[in-house]
Design a protein around this motif. Structure first.
Motif, PDB file in Angstrom:
ATOM      1  N   ARG A  32       2.364  14.185  44.733  1.00  0.00           N
ATOM      2  CA  ARG A  32       2.497  13.040  43.822  1.00  0.00           C
ATOM      3  C   ARG A  32       1.702  13.245  42.533  1.00  0.00           C
ATOM      4  O   ARG A  32       2.142  12.817  41.464  1.00  0.00           O
ATOM      5  CB  ARG A  32       2.008  11.771  44.522  1.00  0.00           C
ATOM      6  N   GLU A  33       0.539  13.876  42.648  1.00  0.00           N
ATOM      7  CA  GLU A  33      -0.357  13.973  41.501  1.00  0.00           C
ATOM      8  C   GLU A  33      -0.112  15.198  40.631  1.00  0.00           C
ATOM      9  O   GLU A  33      -0.549  15.240  39.480  1.00  0.00           O
ATOM     10  CB  GLU A  33      -1.812  13.970  41.981  1.00  0.00           C
ATOM     11  N   SER A  34       0.584  16.201  41.170  1.00  0.00           N
ATOM     12  CA  SER A  34       0.776  17.445  40.427  1.00  0.00           C
ATOM     13  C   SER A  34       1.835  17.278  39.341  1.00  0.00           C
ATOM     14  O   SER A  34       2.797  16.515  39.509  1.00  0.00           O
ATOM     15  CB  SER A  34       1.210  18.571  41.369  1.00  0.00           C
ATOM     16  N   GLU A  35       1.658  17.990  38.265  1.00  0.00           N
ATOM     17  CA  GLU A  35       2.725  18.139  37.282  1.00  0.00           C
ATOM     18  C   GLU A  35       3.910  18.773  38.005  1.00  0.00           C
ATOM     19  O   GLU A  35       3.753  19.790  38.691  1.00  0.00           O
ATOM     20  CB  GLU A  35       2.221  19.024  36.134  1.00  0.00           C
ATOM     21  N   PRO A  36       5.113  18.175  37.932  1.00  0.00           N
ATOM     22  CA  PRO A  36       6.239  18.684  38.725  1.00  0.00           C
ATOM     23  C   PRO A  36       6.514  20.176  38.546  1.00  0.00           C
ATOM     24  O   PRO A  36       6.938  20.845  39.483  1.00  0.00           O
ATOM     25  CB  PRO A  36       7.419  17.841  38.232  1.00  0.00           C
ATOM     26  N   GLY A  37       6.272  20.698  37.345  1.00  0.00           N
ATOM     27  CA  GLY A  37       6.532  22.118  37.129  1.00  0.00           C
ATOM     28  C   GLY A  37       5.578  23.033  37.865  1.00  0.00           C
ATOM     29  O   GLY A  37       5.867  24.218  38.063  1.00  0.00           O
ATOM     30  N   THR A  38       4.444  22.499  38.327  1.00  0.00           N
ATOM     31  CA  THR A  38       3.453  23.321  39.013  1.00  0.00           C
ATOM     32  C   THR A  38       4.052  23.991  40.245  1.00  0.00           C
ATOM     33  O   THR A  38       3.818  25.173  40.515  1.00  0.00           O
ATOM     34  CB  THR A  38       2.244  22.454  39.428  1.00  0.00           C
ATOM     35  N   TRP A  39       4.835  23.204  41.005  1.00  0.00           N
ATOM     36  CA  TRP A  39       5.414  23.743  42.239  1.00  0.00           C
ATOM     37  C   TRP A  39       6.392  24.876  41.940  1.00  0.00           C
ATOM     38  O   TRP A  39       6.362  25.925  42.585  1.00  0.00           O
ATOM     39  CB  TRP A  39       6.103  22.626  43.014  1.00  0.00           C
ATOM     40  N   LEU A  40       7.272  24.686  40.941  1.00  0.00           N
ATOM     41  CA  LEU A  40       8.247  25.727  40.622  1.00  0.00           C
ATOM     42  C   LEU A  40       7.559  26.976  40.089  1.00  0.00           C
ATOM     43  O   LEU A  40       7.964  28.099  40.407  1.00  0.00           O
ATOM     44  CB  LEU A  40       9.275  25.208  39.612  1.00  0.00           C
ATOM     45  N   ASP A  41       6.514  26.800  39.291  1.00  0.00           N
ATOM     46  CA  ASP A  41       5.765  27.959  38.798  1.00  0.00           C
ATOM     47  C   ASP A  41       5.151  28.732  39.959  1.00  0.00           C
ATOM     48  O   ASP A  41       5.228  29.963  40.023  1.00  0.00           O
ATOM     49  CB  ASP A  41       4.653  27.510  37.840  1.00  0.00           C
ATOM     50  N   TYR A  42       4.535  28.000  40.870  1.00  0.00           N
ATOM     51  CA  TYR A  42       3.906  28.622  42.036  1.00  0.00           C
ATOM     52  C   TYR A  42       4.942  29.344  42.889  1.00  0.00           C
ATOM     53  O   TYR A  42       4.748  30.504  43.294  1.00  0.00           O
ATOM     54  CB  TYR A  42       3.196  27.541  42.850  1.00  0.00           C
ATOM     55  N   LEU A  43       6.059  28.674  43.153  1.00  0.00           N
ATOM     56  CA  LEU A  43       7.089  29.266  43.993  1.00  0.00           C
ATOM     57  C   LEU A  43       7.675  30.522  43.349  1.00  0.00           C
ATOM     58  O   LEU A  43       7.898  31.539  44.029  1.00  0.00           O
ATOM     59  CB  LEU A  43       8.197  28.238  44.246  1.00  0.00           C
ATOM     60  N   THR A  44       7.893  30.484  42.044  1.00  0.00           N
ATOM     61  CA  THR A  44       8.448  31.646  41.348  1.00  0.00           C
ATOM     62  C   THR A  44       7.493  32.833  41.425  1.00  0.00           C
ATOM     63  O   THR A  44       7.909  33.967  41.719  1.00  0.00           O
ATOM     64  CB  THR A  44       8.741  31.296  39.877  1.00  0.00           C
ATOM     65  N   ARG A  45       6.209  32.600  41.158  1.00  0.00           N
ATOM     66  CA  ARG A  45       5.209  33.679  41.247  1.00  0.00           C
ATOM     67  C   ARG A  45       5.147  34.248  42.657  1.00  0.00           C
ATOM     68  O   ARG A  45       5.097  35.456  42.859  1.00  0.00           O
ATOM     69  CB  ARG A  45       3.824  33.158  40.863  1.00  0.00           C
ATOM     70  N   LYS A  46       5.148  33.349  43.636  1.00  0.00           N
ATOM     71  CA  LYS A  46       5.006  33.770  45.023  1.00  0.00           C
ATOM     72  C   LYS A  46       6.201  34.596  45.490  1.00  0.00           C
ATOM     73  O   LYS A  46       6.045  35.626  46.150  1.00  0.00           O
ATOM     74  CB  LYS A  46       4.859  32.515  45.892  1.00  0.00           C
ATOM     75  N   LEU A  47       7.397  34.145  45.128  1.00  0.00           N
ATOM     76  CA  LEU A  47       8.596  34.875  45.529  1.00  0.00           C
ATOM     77  C   LEU A  47       8.663  36.238  44.847  1.00  0.00           C
ATOM     78  O   LEU A  47       9.084  37.230  45.460  1.00  0.00           O
ATOM     79  CB  LEU A  47       9.839  34.049  45.224  1.00  0.00           C
ATOM     80  N   ALA A  48       8.253  36.300  43.593  1.00  0.00           N
ATOM     81  CA  ALA A  48       8.231  37.593  42.901  1.00  0.00           C
ATOM     82  C   ALA A  48       7.266  38.549  43.594  1.00  0.00           C
ATOM     83  O   ALA A  48       7.547  39.747  43.750  1.00  0.00           O
ATOM     84  CB  ALA A  48       7.835  37.399  41.439  1.00  0.00           C
ATOM     85  N   ALA A  49       6.126  38.036  44.056  1.00  0.00           N
ATOM     86  CA  ALA A  49       5.111  38.876  44.690  1.00  0.00           C
ATOM     87  C   ALA A  49       5.561  39.437  46.028  1.00  0.00           C
ATOM     88  O   ALA A  49       5.057  40.476  46.468  1.00  0.00           O
ATOM     89  CB  ALA A  49       3.829  38.076  44.876  1.00  0.00           C
ATOM     90  N   VAL A  50       6.521  38.771  46.697  1.00  0.00           N
ATOM     91  CA  VAL A  50       6.985  39.266  47.995  1.00  0.00           C
ATOM     92  C   VAL A  50       8.322  39.992  47.888  1.00  0.00           C
ATOM     93  O   VAL A  50       8.951  40.288  48.899  1.00  0.00           O
ATOM     94  CB  VAL A  50       7.081  38.127  49.038  1.00  0.00           C
ATOM     95  N   GLY A  51       8.752  40.272  46.648  1.00  0.00           N
ATOM     96  CA  GLY A  51       9.907  41.146  46.477  1.00  0.00           C
ATOM     97  C   GLY A  51      11.226  40.465  46.227  1.00  0.00           C
ATOM     98  O   GLY A  51      12.283  41.110  46.329  1.00  0.00           O
ATOM     99  N   ALA A  52      11.231  39.168  45.877  1.00  0.00           N
ATOM    100  CA  ALA A  52      12.505  38.499  45.599  1.00  0.00           C
ATOM    101  C   ALA A  52      13.152  39.111  44.362  1.00  0.00           C
ATOM    102  O   ALA A  52      12.477  39.393  43.376  1.00  0.00           O
ATOM    103  CB  ALA A  52      12.277  37.007  45.384  1.00  0.00           C
TER     104      ALA A  52
END
Length: 353
Positions: free
Chosen positions: A116-136
């Protein structure tokens, strides 16, 4: 158990002993519905979970309550097994209509608060970085980047989920007048998932130690998703699959007469189902070790794992979930000393030890 389909199309079931369930639909989801349970107490009816935040789901919940001779305005409290939107989605609307309290384990309440408190883009930024790091591959990352740049963020589930006002404390009886409902912490599916043990004689006289509202932890025909606990600010290396397996054994020791899950249907022989799931995950871990004879990224491992359909047919969002599940299995293998990360990367690769 008596089940009735009313003229509204609402399906409600009487499980005896002041416990009922309502099938609340989940839109566009193969699970079909969430089983919302209604427990009578001396202070009024209490819901266990509420269903997805959707107008059809709300209308179904309201109609189901009416079919059971009550109304949403009569609800005294809401007990949430875990924060996922098919369980917690309608909690806020129930509270607005009735003034009911909402209870949840603190670990999942923290997730609701952060979302609720996070800037909505924070989640997508995190998910994109994380997926790139595991080879997506880039073709998987491109839609996430487009959603971020295009501002299509307000439709993400959980952005308006209700903040609970009571804490479910593991091991303690919930404050339900006239009932003995004890919280059992069962992390794995989420960090704060709880099962709820109704420590009362089974109304049909079935042998065993009461009944268990199992949420998503123990289902009769599905192994729940066990992915990583996602927290952009947490650097701790968690082990969700290890948590889940330990939680399964904890539930198996209760010796309950019947399980009332949040999906599918009620069932007996909880111990047998626990053993099936423990065996399933051990077989899966052994199969992954064979795949890890050569180094693989978590994405490559997910591509090769066995799912309920071929990888080519798995939708975009479900692929992200599948990779998280592959990572949770890798975490478990590493913790057991059966696999190890290969130096180098990103993306990170793993090999059998």
């Amino acid at each position: 158990m008596a089940q009735v389909t009313h003229g509204t199309g609402t399906q409600v079931a009487n499980h005896g002993g002041g416990v009922h369930s309502i099938k609340v639909p989940i839109p566009d989801n193969p699970l079909g519905h969430t089983l919302v349970h209604l427990v009578d107490t001396d202070r009024g009816p209490v819901l266990i979970d509420t269903g997805w935040d959707d107008p059809v789901s709300w209308d179904t919940l309201v109609a189901g309550l009416a079919a059971l001779g009550t109304a949403v305005t009569d609800i005294h409290g809401v007990v949430i097994t875990h924060h996922h939107p098919d369980h917690h989605g309608l909690s806020g609307q129930v509270r607005e209509a009735s003034g009911a309290w909402i209870a949840m384990h603190e670990a999942d309440t923290a997730i609701v608060r952060r979302t609720r408190e996070s800037e909505p883009g924070t989640w997508l930024d995190y998910l994109t970085r994380k997926l790139a790091a595991v080879g997506a591959p880039d073709d998987h990352l491109a839609p996430l980047r487009a959603a971020r740049s295009g501002g299509r963020l307000r439709t993400l589930p959980g952005l308006r989920a209700a903040l609970p006002d009571r804490e479910i404390v593991p091991g303690e009886l919930l404050d339900l007048a006239g009932r003995r409902l004890r919280a059992v912490w069962t992390p794995g599916h989420t960090p704060g998932h709880v099962c709820l043990h109704l420590e009362e004689r089974h109304p049909a006289g079935l042998a065993g130690n009461g009944r268990l509202f199992s949420g998503d932890h123990l289902l009769p025909g599905i192994s729940p998703h066990i992915g990583l606990y996602e927290d952009p600010d947490d650097t701790a290396v968690t082990d969700p699959l290890g948590d889940y397996l330990a939680s399964l054994e904890r539930i198996g020791r209760l010796g309950v007469a019947e399980v009332l899950p949040a999906h599918q249907h009620a069932f007996t022989d909880a111990g047998g189902r626990v053993r099936e799931l423990l065996d399933h995950h051990e077989e899966r871990l052994t199969g992954l070790l064979a795949l890890l004879a050569t180094p693989l990224t978590p994405w490559q491992l997910a591509e090769r794992m066995e799912w309920n359909r071929p990888w080519e047919q798995i939708p975009h969002g479900s692929r992200s979930i599948a990779v998280s599940e592959a990572e949770s299995h890798l975490r478990r293998l590493v913790k057991l000393g059966r696999a190890e990360a290969v130096p180098g990367g990103p993306p990170v690769t793993y090999i059998a030890a």
